[in-house]
Design a protein around this motif. Sequence first.
Motif, mmCIF file in Angstrom:
data_model
loop_
_atom_site.group_PDB
_atom_site.id
_atom_site.type_symbol
_atom_site.label_atom_id
_atom_site.label_comp_id
_atom_site.label_asym_id
_atom_site.label_seq_id
_atom_site.Cartn_x
_atom_site.Cartn_y
_atom_site.Cartn_z
ATOM 1 N N LEU A 1 0.819 -1.221 0.000
ATOM 2 C CA LEU A 1 0.000 0.000 0.000
ATOM 3 C C LEU A 1 0.849 1.265 0.000
ATOM 4 C CD1 LEU A 1 -2.952 -0.892 2.328
ATOM 5 C CD2 LEU A 1 -2.930 -0.669 -0.125
ATOM 6 N N TYR A 2 2.164 1.127 0.302
ATOM 7 C CA TYR A 2 3.041 2.295 0.243
ATOM 8 C C TYR A 2 3.005 2.943 -1.134
ATOM 9 C CZ TYR A 2 5.190 1.471 4.784
ATOM 10 O OH TYR A 2 5.411 1.343 6.120
ATOM 11 N N PHE A 3 2.861 2.130 -2.166
ATOM 12 C CA PHE A 3 2.839 2.679 -3.524
ATOM 13 C C PHE A 3 1.620 3.575 -3.719
ATOM 14 C CE2 PHE A 3 5.404 -1.144 -4.060
ATOM 15 C CZ PHE A 3 6.534 -0.557 -4.586
ATOM 16 N N ILE A 4 0.483 3.148 -3.131
ATOM 17 C CA ILE A 4 -0.740 3.951 -3.285
ATOM 18 C C ILE A 4 -0.559 5.289 -2.595
ATOM 19 C CG2 ILE A 4 -3.195 4.028 -2.752
ATOM 20 C CD1 ILE A 4 -3.248 1.024 -3.095
ATOM 21 N N GLY A 5 0.043 5.252 -1.371
ATOM 22 C CA GLY A 5 0.316 6.501 -0.660
ATOM 23 C C GLY A 5 1.239 7.399 -1.457
ATOM 24 N N GLY A 6 2.303 6.810 -2.020
ATOM 25 C CA GLY A 6 3.236 7.595 -2.827
ATOM 26 C C GLY A 6 2.546 8.176 -4.044
ATOM 27 N N GLY A 7 1.662 7.390 -4.661
ATOM 28 C CA GLY A 7 0.929 7.881 -5.834
ATOM 29 C C GLY A 7 0.032 9.042 -5.481
ATOM 30 N N LEU A 8 -0.626 8.944 -4.326
ATOM 31 C CA LEU A 8 -1.484 10.040 -3.855
ATOM 32 C C LEU A 8 -0.657 11.309 -3.670
ATOM 33 C CD1 LEU A 8 -4.285 10.863 -2.589
ATOM 34 C CD2 LEU A 8 -3.201 10.386 -0.409
ATOM 35 N N GLY A 9 0.508 11.155 -3.025
ATOM 36 C CA GLY A 9 1.382 12.313 -2.806
ATOM 37 C C GLY A 9 1.817 12.926 -4.120
ATOM 38 N N ALA B 1 -0.287 20.852 -7.081
ATOM 39 C CA ALA B 1 0.366 22.057 -6.566
ATOM 40 C C ALA B 1 1.118 22.764 -7.688
ATOM 41 C CB ALA B 1 1.313 21.699 -5.425
ATOM 42 N N PHE B 2 1.827 21.985 -8.502
ATOM 43 C CA PHE B 2 2.607 22.630 -9.548
ATOM 44 C C PHE B 2 1.729 23.102 -10.689
ATOM 45 C CE2 PHE B 2 5.981 20.736 -7.171
ATOM 46 C CZ PHE B 2 6.820 21.826 -7.102
ATOM 47 N N TYR C 1 4.101 31.370 -3.024
ATOM 48 C CA TYR C 1 3.429 31.022 -1.779
ATOM 49 C C TYR C 1 2.460 29.869 -1.993
ATOM 50 C CZ TYR C 1 5.368 35.165 0.375
ATOM 51 O OH TYR C 1 6.221 36.078 0.882
ATOM 52 N N LEU C 2 1.736 29.918 -3.126
ATOM 53 C CA LEU C 2 0.772 28.844 -3.386
ATOM 54 C C LEU C 2 1.487 27.522 -3.596
ATOM 55 C CD1 LEU C 2 -1.862 30.603 -5.609
ATOM 56 C CD2 LEU C 2 -1.897 30.162 -3.186
ATOM 57 N N ALA C 3 2.672 27.557 -4.251
ATOM 58 C CA ALA C 3 3.412 26.314 -4.448
ATOM 59 C C ALA C 3 3.868 25.762 -3.108
ATOM 60 C CB ALA C 3 4.602 26.551 -5.370
ATOM 61 N N LEU C 4 4.380 26.639 -2.237
ATOM 62 C CA LEU C 4 4.806 26.174 -0.911
ATOM 63 C C LEU C 4 3.629 25.569 -0.154
ATOM 64 C CD1 LEU C 4 6.792 25.908 1.403
ATOM 65 C CD2 LEU C 4 6.283 28.241 2.049
ATOM 66 N N SER C 5 2.473 26.254 -0.251
ATOM 67 C CA SER C 5 1.280 25.767 0.423
ATOM 68 C C SER C 5 0.885 24.393 -0.111
ATOM 69 C CB SER C 5 0.170 26.790 0.210
ATOM 70 O OG SER C 5 -1.057 26.259 0.506
ATOM 71 N N GLY C 6 0.931 24.238 -1.442
ATOM 72 C CA GLY C 6 0.575 22.951 -2.044
ATOM 73 C C GLY C 6 1.522 21.849 -1.614
ATOM 74 N N ILE C 7 2.830 22.168 -1.543
ATOM 75 C CA ILE C 7 3.800 21.139 -1.156
ATOM 76 C C ILE C 7 3.554 20.707 0.284
ATOM 77 C CG2 ILE C 7 6.241 20.730 -0.691
ATOM 78 C CD1 ILE C 7 6.832 22.585 -3.076
ATOM 79 N N LEU C 8 3.329 21.692 1.175
ATOM 80 C CA LEU C 8 3.090 21.342 2.578
ATOM 81 C C LEU C 8 1.821 20.509 2.709
ATOM 82 C CD1 LEU C 8 3.999 24.579 4.538
ATOM 83 C CD2 LEU C 8 5.296 22.488 4.356
ATOM 84 N N PHE C 9 0.785 20.868 1.926
ATOM 85 C CA PHE C 9 -0.472 20.103 1.987
ATOM 86 C C PHE C 9 -0.238 18.664 1.533
ATOM 87 C CE2 PHE C 9 -4.616 18.647 0.790
ATOM 88 C CZ PHE C 9 -5.426 19.189 1.760
ATOM 89 N N ALA C 10 0.545 18.503 0.448
ATOM 90 C CA ALA C 10 0.799 17.154 -0.060
ATOM 91 C C ALA C 10 1.562 16.340 0.968
ATOM 92 C CB ALA C 10 1.578 17.230 -1.365
ATOM 93 N N ILE C 11 2.559 16.966 1.618
ATOM 94 C CA ILE C 11 3.315 16.235 2.650
ATOM 95 C C ILE C 11 2.383 15.812 3.780
ATOM 96 C CG2 ILE C 11 5.134 16.433 4.380
ATOM 97 C CD1 ILE C 11 6.618 18.265 2.504
ATOM 98 N N GLY C 12 1.482 16.729 4.179
ATOM 99 C CA GLY C 12 0.540 16.397 5.251
ATOM 100 C C GLY C 12 -0.384 15.268 4.853
ATOM 101 N N ALA C 13 -0.885 15.303 3.604
ATOM 102 C CA ALA C 13 -1.820 14.258 3.153
ATOM 103 C C ALA C 13 -1.123 12.912 3.112
ATOM 104 C CB ALA C 13 -2.380 14.613 1.786
ATOM 105 N N VAL C 14 0.122 12.886 2.620
ATOM 106 C CA VAL C 14 0.865 11.623 2.594
ATOM 107 C C VAL C 14 1.099 11.134 4.016
ATOM 108 C CG1 VAL C 14 3.086 10.595 2.019
ATOM 109 C CG2 VAL C 14 1.928 11.994 0.364
ATOM 110 N N GLY C 15 1.361 12.087 4.928
ATOM 111 C CA GLY C 15 1.584 11.697 6.319
ATOM 112 C C GLY C 15 0.372 11.034 6.924
#
Lengths: 180, 101
Positions: free
Chosen positions: A90-98, A105-106, B8-22
């Motif tokens: 399931l780590y892969f699914i988490g990585g994919g989500l990230g 974001a980009f 700022y939005l990129a930083l915000s998005g990166i932090l959000f993604a890290i939090g979601a993965v966490g």
Amino acid sequence: MVTTVLFFLLAGVAIACAGLTVYYRNPLYSALSLIGVFISLAVLYLTLAAPFIAITQILVYAGAIMVLVVFVIMLLNLDEERPLNRLKHLYFIGGGLGAAMLAQAFFIFYAVLKTPKHVVDTESNAGSTMSIGTHMYTEYLLPVEIVGVMLLMAIIGAVMLVRKDTHASLEAAAEKETND
Amino acid sequence: MEPGLENYLALSGILFAIGAVGVVYKRNAIGMFMCIELMLNAVNLSFVAFSRYYADVTGQLFVFMVMAVAACEAAVGLGIIIAFFRNRISVDVDDASILKH
């Protein structure tokens, strides 16, 4: 120029601390790295001309919430999370989500970059404590009141959750009350 | 010169993604809780950045509301974690898989 250097410095610190928060298995180390994120964000708010929010960030997040979290970690005496061999796939699914979230974001970064530059109004007093107070108690009075009720509900809920009384003793107490 | 809104939005998005993965990655209830706080903070950053770039104080007011929600969440969430710990002597969310105690 100074703001730009400060931004990239603080952004680096924030991302590194956030990564460490997820990486560490010991919850206490995670909590301390999370405080690093909160403090670097508070300094970023200062560069964004929002001193009130910056101070509130330090007081509420780094001061109150994280103290509560560290207190609970110490109280429960938590040990390190053991690695789990079951669910490894399931780590892969988490990585994919990230990865999907980073891509989003980009995409936002790219979309905002494409729009015409917005000139910052440095003369504006938005963000001063005065303007925040004025708006909070005129235009946004109802949300502020709702937040007050919500805080009260949270206090009552938290007290009800951790009280020692079991259901049986509560019923016994109620019965005694009716008999008296 | 100031960094643009997109930074700022990129930083915000990166932090959000890290939090979601966490949240997905952690099994410890307190760790998940901290990652949720991280996501809330990422959203706060974009609120403040928009507030600055559009010279409108509304964004900062909503940051205030989010902080109040986070404080409520801390009180109630940690209460739930302590109540759970009393029953199970563990804060691993895998142990919370049944509704009945």
